[in-house]
Design an enzyme around this catalytic site. Structure first.
Site, mmCIF file in Angstrom:
data_model
loop_
_atom_site.group_PDB
_atom_site.id
_atom_site.type_symbol
_atom_site.label_atom_id
_atom_site.label_comp_id
_atom_site.label_asym_id
_atom_site.label_seq_id
_atom_site.Cartn_x
_atom_site.Cartn_y
_atom_site.Cartn_z
ATOM 1 C CG HIS A 20 -2.140 -1.098 0.937
ATOM 2 N ND1 HIS A 20 -2.447 -1.841 2.166
ATOM 3 C CD2 HIS A 20 -2.627 -1.567 0.252
ATOM 4 C CE1 HIS A 20 -3.538 -2.604 1.727
ATOM 5 N NE2 HIS A 20 -3.606 -2.321 0.395
ATOM 6 C CD GLU A 61 -0.584 0.335 4.392
ATOM 7 O OE1 GLU A 61 -0.132 -0.782 4.462
ATOM 8 O OE2 GLU A 61 -1.894 0.651 4.319
ATOM 9 C CG HIS A 115 -0.132 -4.105 5.256
ATOM 10 N ND1 HIS A 115 -0.839 -3.567 4.204
ATOM 11 C CD2 HIS A 115 0.447 -5.325 4.541
ATOM 12 C CE1 HIS A 115 -0.925 -4.424 3.070
ATOM 13 N NE2 HIS A 115 -0.367 -5.375 3.449
ATOM 14 C CD GLU A 148 -2.675 -3.559 8.902
ATOM 15 O OE1 GLU A 148 -1.970 -2.371 8.911
ATOM 16 O OE2 GLU A 148 -3.391 -4.013 8.060
#
Ligand code: 0X9
Ligand code: CA
Ligand code: CA
Ligand code: CA
Ligand code: ZN
Length: 313
Positions: free
Chosen positions: A69, A72, A198, A271
């Site tokens: 992404h 990020e 992420h 994450e």
């Protein structure tokens, strides 16, 4: 470029420089290639770290991928820390030395370089998530295991979770998947473990994402237990929250479901920082957090590298 004050983040050119420097200084254990090119023609860099790096030895291969992404950016720094730690630390840090000697560490610091460069173009942040091939595809809904099966992605190009016209329609996912496919040697996948980094929410997530069920046709009770055990151990080391990815929300076509479902790879998503807070702002923590928030995952990375040597039940 990154906005004023955030210059410690690495642009694509600076990522390239760092990787070339690692190879120049540690050519005996580091080699640079790519898994292919992005839509705009940027190399999807692959840095391999191992003893006898020019040889394909029979050692567990462990893959780290970052920046699927675009916005990020902290994840790119995470992959660069892994590169720095396992090259600069070789020969002085005994844990690093042992792992470099007994593993083949594969790092792709930016899976989505076009998106990342677009996100910082003009010196301000654009809040961009996707690639730049004009299709509107979210790379992390474009993987070919149960693609589009279960309401965990969108058929609308304007959606943040658009799955694309077909599995692997995006050049970046296609290239990375072809590389992983190519690591099947003598009928056996050489990559045994993987983390896709992420941001944000401080979570350790494991497959499947396409179903709420803990077990599935390609996930036995024993396998689900191993994911939970490894994920929980990692989360204990960094203070993240461990859970099956569908407990967060359903996704289909995500990278972990494919890595595990297609190749049997112990594949997790991290994450990273922050835990919560501020919608888009959460993707843009100041560069002062790079060091503490990437160091925070050193032990979890080490756990994955060690677990890569253990068989899946
Ligand atoms: O939605 C994603 O692709 C990931 N989150 S992010 O905010 N970085 O976009 C999470 C994917 C993990 N899988 C599931 N939650 N099922
Ligand atoms: Ca700063
Ligand atoms: Ca080796
Ligand atoms: Ca090998
Ligand atoms: Zn993401």
């Amino acid at each position: 470029d990154f906005p004023a004050g955030d210059e410690d983040y690495h642009t694509y050119a600076e990522v390239t420089e760092e990787l070339e420097r690692a190879v120049a200084e540690h050519g005996d254990i580091a080699s640079l290639s790519s898994v292919g090119d992005s839509h705009e023609g940027r190399a999807l860099h692959l840095l391999k770290i191992s003893d006898n790096v020019a040889q394909d030895e029979d050692e567990p291969e462990v893959l780290f991928t970052c920046n699927q992404h675009a916005r990020e950016h902290l994840t790119t720094e995470m992959c660069l820390r892994i590169v720095e730690r396992f090259t600069d630390g070789y020969g002085s840090d005994p844990v690093v030395t042992e792992l470099v000697d007994t593993r083949e560490i594969l790092v792709v610091p930016t899976v989505n370089p076009d998106g990342a460069e677009y996100d910082i173009s003009g010196g301000y942040y654009h809040g961009w998530r996707k690639n730049r091939d004009g299709s509107g595809t979210d790379l992390n809904r474009n993987w070919g295991y149960q693609w589009g099966c279960c309401g965990g992605s969108s058929s609308w190009p304007s959606s943040d979770t658009y799955r694309g016209t077909s599995a692997f329609s995006a050049p970046e996912t296609a290239a990375l998947a072809a590389f992983v496919d190519s690591r099947v040697v003598g009928g056996e996948q050489q990559i045994t473990a993987h983390i896709d980094f992420h941001t944000y929410s401080e979570l350790v997530l494991w497959p499947f994402g396409y179903t709420y069920a803990d077990t599935a046709p390609d996930m036995t009770r024993e396998q689900a237990q191993r994911f939970q055990d490894v994920g929980t151990a990692m989360a204990a080391s960094n203070g993240y929250t461990p859970q099956q990815s569908s407990d967060l929300y359903i996704t289909d076509g995500s990278v972990n479901d494919w890595m595990w479902g297609e190749h049997g790879i112990l594949s997790l998503t991290f994450e990273m920082y922050p835990a919560s807070g501020g919608g888009l702002d959460g993707f843009y923590p100041p560069d002062e957090v790079i060091e503490p928030e990437t160091r925070r995952n050193d032990e979890a990375v080490q756990i994955l590298l060690e677990e890569a040597g253990n068989p899946m039940p």
